[in-house]
Motif scaffolding. Sequence first.
Motif, mmCIF file in Angstrom:
data_model
loop_
_atom_site.group_PDB
_atom_site.id
_atom_site.type_symbol
_atom_site.label_atom_id
_atom_site.label_comp_id
_atom_site.label_asym_id
_atom_site.label_seq_id
_atom_site.Cartn_x
_atom_site.Cartn_y
_atom_site.Cartn_z
ATOM 1 N N VAL B 21 0.817 -1.205 0.000
ATOM 2 C CA VAL B 21 0.000 0.000 0.000
ATOM 3 C C VAL B 21 0.856 1.262 0.000
ATOM 4 C CG1 VAL B 21 -2.003 -1.037 1.070
ATOM 5 C CG2 VAL B 21 -0.174 -0.133 2.486
ATOM 6 N N GLU B 22 2.097 1.085 -0.406
ATOM 7 C CA GLU B 22 3.022 2.218 -0.520
ATOM 8 C C GLU B 22 2.302 3.390 -1.192
ATOM 9 O OE1 GLU B 22 6.502 1.264 0.313
ATOM 10 O OE2 GLU B 22 6.582 3.429 0.640
ATOM 11 N N GLY B 23 2.416 4.500 -0.582
ATOM 12 C CA GLY B 23 1.841 5.670 -1.225
ATOM 13 C C GLY B 23 0.444 6.019 -0.717
ATOM 14 N N THR B 24 -0.195 5.097 -0.026
ATOM 15 C CA THR B 24 -1.500 5.440 0.533
ATOM 16 C C THR B 24 -1.274 6.269 1.793
ATOM 17 O OG1 THR B 24 -1.645 3.522 1.965
ATOM 18 C CG2 THR B 24 -2.418 3.252 -0.304
ATOM 19 N N ARG B 25 -2.388 6.707 2.382
ATOM 20 C CA ARG B 25 -2.249 7.592 3.527
ATOM 21 C C ARG B 25 -2.326 6.851 4.851
ATOM 22 N NH1 ARG B 25 -3.778 13.054 2.760
ATOM 23 N NH2 ARG B 25 -3.636 13.605 0.571
ATOM 24 N N GLU B 26 -2.133 5.544 4.829
ATOM 25 C CA GLU B 26 -2.270 4.810 6.082
ATOM 26 C C GLU B 26 -1.181 5.189 7.074
ATOM 27 O OE1 GLU B 26 -3.812 0.674 5.719
ATOM 28 O OE2 GLU B 26 -3.313 1.027 3.627
ATOM 29 N N LYS B 27 -1.507 5.051 8.331
ATOM 30 C CA LYS B 27 -0.608 5.461 9.404
ATOM 31 C C LYS B 27 0.614 4.541 9.471
ATOM 32 C CE LYS B 27 -1.230 7.102 14.074
ATOM 33 N NZ LYS B 27 -1.899 6.835 15.340
ATOM 34 N N ARG B 28 1.762 5.140 9.539
ATOM 35 C CA ARG B 28 2.995 4.361 9.535
ATOM 36 C C ARG B 28 3.891 4.722 10.708
ATOM 37 N NH1 ARG B 28 4.239 1.834 4.576
ATOM 38 N NH2 ARG B 28 2.595 2.173 3.054
ATOM 39 N N ILE B 29 4.824 3.826 10.988
ATOM 40 C CA ILE B 29 5.801 4.061 12.048
ATOM 41 C C ILE B 29 6.814 5.123 11.599
ATOM 42 C CG2 ILE B 29 7.834 2.988 13.141
ATOM 43 C CD1 ILE B 29 5.318 2.351 14.629
ATOM 44 N N LEU B 30 7.063 6.076 12.477
ATOM 45 C CA LEU B 30 8.051 7.124 12.225
ATOM 46 C C LEU B 30 9.267 6.910 13.113
ATOM 47 C CD1 LEU B 30 5.553 10.135 12.462
ATOM 48 C CD2 LEU B 30 6.251 8.883 10.394
ATOM 49 N N LEU B 31 10.377 7.470 12.725
ATOM 50 C CA LEU B 31 11.582 7.382 13.566
ATOM 51 C C LEU B 31 11.296 7.850 14.991
ATOM 52 C CD1 LEU B 31 14.633 8.524 11.425
ATOM 53 C CD2 LEU B 31 14.272 6.302 12.511
ATOM 54 N N ALA B 32 10.483 8.893 15.109
ATOM 55 C CA ALA B 32 10.218 9.474 16.428
ATOM 56 C C ALA B 32 9.439 8.540 17.350
ATOM 57 C CB ALA B 32 9.472 10.799 16.268
ATOM 58 N N HIS B 33 8.808 7.480 16.790
ATOM 59 C CA HIS B 33 8.142 6.502 17.664
ATOM 60 C C HIS B 33 9.148 5.742 18.528
ATOM 61 C CE1 HIS B 33 4.503 6.759 14.927
ATOM 62 N NE2 HIS B 33 3.973 6.826 16.122
ATOM 63 N N GLY B 34 10.427 5.820 18.168
ATOM 64 C CA GLY B 34 11.424 5.050 18.900
ATOM 65 C C GLY B 34 12.409 5.904 19.678
ATOM 66 N N ASP B 35 12.152 7.199 19.801
ATOM 67 C CA ASP B 35 13.192 8.061 20.382
ATOM 68 C C ASP B 35 13.027 8.305 21.874
ATOM 69 O OD1 ASP B 35 11.235 9.955 20.687
ATOM 70 O OD2 ASP B 35 11.955 11.277 19.107
ATOM 71 N N GLY B 36 12.021 7.663 22.477
ATOM 72 C CA GLY B 36 11.861 7.816 23.924
ATOM 73 C C GLY B 36 11.082 9.056 24.315
ATOM 74 N N GLY B 37 10.615 9.821 23.344
ATOM 75 C CA GLY B 37 9.877 11.039 23.631
ATOM 76 C C GLY B 37 8.371 10.832 23.561
ATOM 77 N N ALA B 38 7.667 11.884 23.135
ATOM 78 C CA ALA B 38 6.210 11.893 23.194
ATOM 79 C C ALA B 38 5.559 10.806 22.327
ATOM 80 C CB ALA B 38 5.700 13.274 22.789
ATOM 81 N N LEU B 39 6.079 10.570 21.123
ATOM 82 C CA LEU B 39 5.454 9.568 20.258
ATOM 83 C C LEU B 39 5.682 8.146 20.778
ATOM 84 C CD1 LEU B 39 5.825 10.714 16.530
ATOM 85 C CD2 LEU B 39 3.756 10.553 17.913
ATOM 86 N N THR B 40 6.831 7.910 21.411
ATOM 87 C CA THR B 40 7.080 6.604 22.037
ATOM 88 C C THR B 40 6.053 6.372 23.140
ATOM 89 O OG1 THR B 40 9.450 6.876 21.653
ATOM 90 C CG2 THR B 40 8.802 5.169 23.200
ATOM 91 N N TYR B 41 5.859 7.411 23.932
ATOM 92 C CA TYR B 41 4.906 7.370 25.044
ATOM 93 C C TYR B 41 3.496 7.051 24.519
ATOM 94 C CZ TYR B 41 2.748 9.102 29.399
ATOM 95 O OH TYR B 41 2.046 9.220 30.560
ATOM 96 N N GLN B 42 3.144 7.715 23.406
ATOM 97 C CA GLN B 42 1.830 7.507 22.801
ATOM 98 C C GLN B 42 1.683 6.073 22.270
ATOM 99 O OE1 GLN B 42 1.244 10.244 19.565
ATOM 100 N NE2 GLN B 42 -0.762 9.395 19.043
#
Lengths: 362, 362
Positions: B21-42
């Motif tokens: 589904v490359e190119g669709t607007r589905e939600k994907r993992i970002l680098l920031a999900h792994g940085d220990g900050g707000a997105l990791t917490y979420q």
Amino acid sequence: MKGLVLLTINTKESCKEGDSVEGTREKRILLAHGDGGALTYQLIQELFLKYFTEGPLQQQNDGALLRDLPGPPVVSTDSFVITPYFFPGGDIGKLAVAGTVNDLAVTGAEPLYLTVSFILEEGLLMADLESIVASLAQTAQEAGVAVVAGDTKVVEKGRGDGIYINTTGIGFLPEQRELGYQRIEAGDKILINGTVGDHGLAILSKRSGLAFDTELRSDCAPLNNLIATILEKCPGAVKFMRDATRGGVATTAKEIALATGKDLLLWEEDLPIREEAAGASEFLGLDPLYMANEGKVLFIVQGDRAQEVLEVMKEHQLGQESAIIGTVEKGKREEGHVLLKTFFGSHRILEMMAGDPLPRIC
Amino acid sequence: MKGLVLLTINTKESCKEGDSVEGTREKRILLAHGDGGALTYQLIQELFLKYFTEGPLQQQNDGALLRDLPGPPVVSTDSFVITPYFFPGGDIGKLAVAGTVNDLAVTGAEPLYLTVSFILEEGLLMADLESIVASLAQTAQEAGVAVVAGDTKVVEKGRGDGIYINTTGIGFLPEQRELGYQRIEAGDKILINGTVGDHGLAILSKRSGLAFDTELRSDCAPLNNLIATILEKCPGAVKFMRDATRGGVATTAKEIALATGKDLLLWEEDLPIREEAAGASEFLGLDPLYMANEGKVLFIVQGDRAQEVLEVMKEHQLGQESAIIGTVEKGKREEGHVLLKTFFGSHRILEMMAGDPLPRIC
């Protein structure tokens, strides 16, 4: 930026070890080293068992049988994906031990055992792997933990980044070590065992190819001995500990504020920071309070015993630059806040880090 | 090749879920999900804690405090890098539980706890991650093990392959479960709890885009309940167990032969194999004895109790197709050998697998 002279800016490529000898005939990791067949067997026999000489691993069973624990088990797991995997002050092997040992130690547990699992990228230099395994084994020995089980997988070139390591630590909770958010109250003091930001800044300088006249070195170190010393010499004084890794001191403090509803007030003028780190932060436009540490713990200590704890910390090799850096206050709002009293006397609110400028810092 | 009709050969790309589904607007993992900050917490709050509802993980401390173990601890660790991460009969989440639970169970231990650590590749579909986490949680529940600690790292696109998972299992050894190479002697029988080669062949067919009329499905399953049932109902009868994963039955048998100096004689005509697996092996030119299994264990059983154990195995849902497949003999040479008595009555020597035709099978 006094005390800081920028010497060179190298190309980005130059800081990735292992790529530099592409094309030479040095021995490298093959996919077959991870397939469970003859080459896996050889890798275990000739490399891993040379460095991991403890009993359970030598038995080479699927599971390691350990001795009875002297208290309830405490476990922690972490995967390490740091880039570059060699950096000033350490490497991914040392970090993989220190990180997990510290996660156990801050709960009040005594770490005893580690499992180690490698995900290697096809083409990794065998000499790099050996150097990392040797460093991991040496750090484990320094921390007094035994590596008792392991695993190795190999992924195709372009599906990894040299080496990723998972460590899982197992320890036990000695009696009378009740630590927890629920013990934190207004009037407690906040202590740290040394300078902030060294790990993040060392990685960034290495990664970006910056070279300063004074090398920034990661503070990466196992802190279980320091922590055990404090808990034994000052029983009951420490109420809570957390290592200030990803997100730095600011994010760690904010987690405590959120969990307790209390405010944490930090005093900028008392925060230990190396001159070269302060200079590099300024040069790079980064806040050392958000830079990862790998050898620093925030201690929440009963207010009237902070001085006693500080003295014990300063006597330890890994706590010589310890300081009392703030205080816990009654929260004034619904949610706990972290406030930095700046050099200029103003108060700055520190939020949790959102989006690290430095991915893959551990 | 009777019973096997090759229906289609798809392109290789089509079997990698998550890219489609490359190119669709589905939600994907970002680098920031792994940085220990707000997105990791979420990510922890909104995804992991939804599925992992046990106490220690909910506490969100660095280390999980567990209850005292009723016997000496047994630990095992494994990283899973299987591709594709969804496959017929399972996914990397189910496999990550089954693999580690089985490694513990074959030592005679009762698995109790799991730690889970994810290395996610930037761009991984959030829906894929959720599906894998749900499967992992469900398999853990089926196996009766609690997920007590976790970690998430994110690496840049091109530095991973969607998702890698490490699990470390912790259990305890109940009394009177002495298993080990040293108990194996001539006259013992070799048993297996069902058909061989299903996992490896299912992955290969999926990966290569082959579709047969009868789908090959991985046998991926946690076997701790089957094993506990055998050990309880037939005390003392089982002398040694090992799960026949990477390298298959042949490599596992050879490891036993090497460790004991005994010969292992396997009878080809008694080896359980699905008709479609036999057909696919023939079609692909692969030997099912070297294909990985993820739900099969070799049991070395006291000769005069093999029938008793077999009957208990057959009563269990995961042992319905169990069989006695060979016998242990006094080694005739310095080194233990594995011999296959073929359909034609000849003897073939089985060596350890050297170079898997299928990397990243688990």
